[in-house]
Design an enzyme around this catalytic site. Structure first.
Site, short mmCIF file in Angstrom:
data_model
loop_
_atom_site.label_atom_id
_atom_site.label_comp_id
_atom_site.label_asym_id
_atom_site.label_seq_id
_atom_site.Cartn_x
_atom_site.Cartn_y
_atom_site.Cartn_z
N ASP A 4 0.84 -1.20 0.00
CA ASP A 4 0.00 0.00 0.00
C ASP A 4 0.87 1.25 0.00
O ASP A 4 0.96 1.98 0.99
CB ASP A 4 -0.95 -0.02 1.21
N LYS A 21 0.45 -7.84 -3.03
CA LYS A 21 -0.88 -7.32 -3.30
C LYS A 21 -0.77 -5.87 -3.76
O LYS A 21 -0.16 -5.04 -3.08
CB LYS A 21 -1.76 -7.38 -2.05
N ASP A 45 -5.91 -6.13 -6.06
CA ASP A 45 -7.02 -5.95 -5.12
C ASP A 45 -7.77 -4.66 -5.44
O ASP A 45 -7.58 -3.64 -4.79
CB ASP A 45 -6.42 -5.92 -3.71
N LEU A 46 -8.62 -4.72 -6.46
CA LEU A 46 -9.36 -3.50 -6.85
C LEU A 46 -10.82 -3.56 -6.42
O LEU A 46 -11.56 -2.59 -6.62
CB LEU A 46 -9.24 -3.27 -8.36
N LYS A 47 -11.26 -4.68 -5.87
CA LYS A 47 -12.60 -4.82 -5.26
C LYS A 47 -13.70 -4.23 -6.14
O LYS A 47 -14.41 -3.30 -5.73
CB LYS A 47 -12.63 -4.14 -3.89
N ASP A 93 -20.00 -3.02 -9.32
CA ASP A 93 -20.77 -2.15 -10.22
C ASP A 93 -21.82 -3.03 -10.89
O ASP A 93 -21.98 -4.20 -10.51
CB ASP A 93 -19.80 -1.52 -11.24
N ILE A 94 -22.50 -2.53 -11.89
CA ILE A 94 -23.49 -3.38 -12.57
C ILE A 94 -22.74 -4.48 -13.33
O ILE A 94 -21.57 -4.31 -13.72
CB ILE A 94 -24.41 -2.56 -13.51
N PRO A 95 -23.40 -5.64 -13.53
CA PRO A 95 -22.70 -6.79 -14.11
C PRO A 95 -21.96 -6.48 -15.42
O PRO A 95 -20.81 -6.88 -15.60
CB PRO A 95 -23.83 -7.81 -14.33
N THR A 108 -20.68 -3.72 -16.59
CA THR A 108 -19.48 -2.89 -16.38
C THR A 108 -18.36 -3.71 -15.77
O THR A 108 -17.19 -3.61 -16.17
CB THR A 108 -19.83 -1.68 -15.47
N THR A 143 -12.67 -6.28 6.72
CA THR A 143 -12.23 -6.60 8.09
C THR A 143 -12.23 -5.37 9.00
O THR A 143 -12.02 -5.49 10.20
CB THR A 143 -10.81 -7.23 8.07
N ARG A 185 -2.28 -9.36 12.53
CA ARG A 185 -1.41 -8.55 13.40
C ARG A 185 -0.56 -9.47 14.26
O ARG A 185 -1.01 -10.54 14.65
CB ARG A 185 -2.26 -7.66 14.33
N GLN A 188 -8.19 -1.90 11.72
CA GLN A 188 -8.76 -3.24 11.57
C GLN A 188 -9.50 -3.62 12.85
O GLN A 188 -9.11 -3.22 13.95
CB GLN A 188 -7.65 -4.26 11.29
N ARG A 190 0.54 -3.21 6.96
CA ARG A 190 1.36 -2.39 7.84
C ARG A 190 2.29 -3.13 8.79
O ARG A 190 3.42 -2.65 9.02
CB ARG A 190 0.45 -1.40 8.61
O1 C5P Z 1 -2.12 -2.78 6.82
P1 C5P Z 1 -3.06 -3.93 6.91
O2 C5P Z 1 -2.41 -5.24 7.31
O3 C5P Z 1 -4.29 -3.63 7.73
O4 C5P Z 1 -3.55 -4.13 5.40
C1 C5P Z 1 -4.56 -5.02 5.02
C2 C5P Z 1 -4.75 -4.94 3.54
O5 C5P Z 1 -5.80 -5.83 3.17
C3 C5P Z 1 -5.13 -3.57 3.01
O6 C5P Z 1 -4.47 -3.42 1.76
C4 C5P Z 1 -6.63 -3.63 2.80
O7 C5P Z 1 -7.05 -2.87 1.70
C5 C5P Z 1 -6.83 -5.11 2.49
N1 C5P Z 1 -8.15 -5.65 2.81
C6 C5P Z 1 -8.69 -5.64 4.08
N2 C5P Z 1 -9.93 -6.18 4.32
C7 C5P Z 1 -10.61 -6.74 3.33
C8 C5P Z 1 -10.08 -6.76 2.02
C9 C5P Z 1 -8.82 -6.22 1.80
O8 C5P Z 1 -8.05 -5.16 5.01
N3 C5P Z 1 -11.78 -7.32 3.57
#
Ligand code: C5P
Length: 234
Positions: free
Chosen positions: A10, A33, A60-62, A65-67, A69, A120, A182, A191, A212
């Site tokens: 990130d 990622k 990880d672009l999550k 949108d509509i199907p 697109t 999360t 963590r 989180q 992180r």
């Molecule tokens: O820094 P940290 O360990 O919290 O990063 C978690 C990563 O996982 C982030 O890039 C966040 O966008 C991603 N993520 C998340 N929860 C989700 C999906 C992705 O924390 N459900």
């Protein structure tokens, strides 16, 4: 099934990302990622460049949108040759089916496709008070996972604490990719539903996603290897 530690890069620039990845030159190459921050700032070329360095990539672009697109966007992403990408399960089964169609190349190959259940960072209170979802967070996650399976996806993103029940509902081969990791002594940041690499392995995660605790560590390589030891036992 393959298990691995995915490092969430990130960062907002190519320079910061490459400086970070250079630290791993003499060690195991992390599965990387690439999220919105880096992709939006550097564009698709950053994906090609990191791939060229020999890293596996979870883009990880999550998408949500509509199907139609989502299908067209996935078609574009499929040419980037990433290993894994994702959508929000909240986009419905039709949207997830469309994503899968768009992602599948003419030769039938495609990256793994997983769906985010509940972020999360979301708590039961926020779901109830802000999203008006009265079902328990666990029931919601299991239902979204079943929807993802019905759509033909390979797995879901959920908290490591929920990996066991996702497997129970959807089968052992349905993947649980789990952020919210963590070390026992590190800060939770934003989180909410978190656990350690060791515990994630015990509960049944297939991939842990760590941001992180590795990227902000004084010694990122040491922190990454600590995750590998805890989660992969290597
Ligand atoms: O820094 P940290 O360990 O919290 O990063 C978690 C990563 O996982 C982030 O890039 C966040 O966008 C991603 N993520 C998340 N929860 C989700 C999906 C992705 O924390 N459900």
């Amino acid at each position: 099934m393959a298990k691995d530690v995915i490092v969430a890069c990130d960062f907002s620039s190519r320079e910061a990302t490459m400086t970070f990845l250079d630290k791993f030159a003499a060690t195991r190459k992390p599965f990387v990622k690439i999220g919105m921050e880096l992709f939006y700032s550097e564009g698709p070329q950053i994906v090609r460049d990191i791939k060229e360095r020999g890293h596996k990539i979870f883009l990880d672009l999550k998408l949500h949108d509509i199907p139609n697109t989502v299908k067209k966007a996935m078609k574009v992403l499929s040419s980037l040759d990433v290993d894994m990408c994702n959508v929000h399960a909240a986009g419905t089964i039709d949207m997830m089916k469309a994503a899968l169609e768009g992602l599948t190349r003419p030769d039938g190959t495609r990256p793994l496709l997983i769906a985010v259940t509940q972020l999360t960072s979301t708590s039961q209170d926020r779901m109830r008070d802000e999203l008006l979802i009265n079902a328990s967070i666990q029931d919601t996650i299991v239902k979204y996972a079943l929807n993802s399976k019905e759509a033909g996806l390979d797995g879901v993103v959920c908290s490591p604490l929920e990996a066991g029940m996702v497997k129970q509902a959807c089968g052992q081969s349905f993947m649980a990719v789990t952020p919210g990791i963590r070390f026992a002594d590190s800060a939770a940041d934003d989180q909410v539903r978190i656990t350690t690499p060791e515990k994630a392995r015990e509960i049944g995660s297939d991939y842990i996603v760590v941001g992180r605790p590795v990227t902000a560590a004084q010694d990122p390589v040491e922190a990454y290897l600590k995750c590998c030891k805890g989660f992969l036992n290597i």
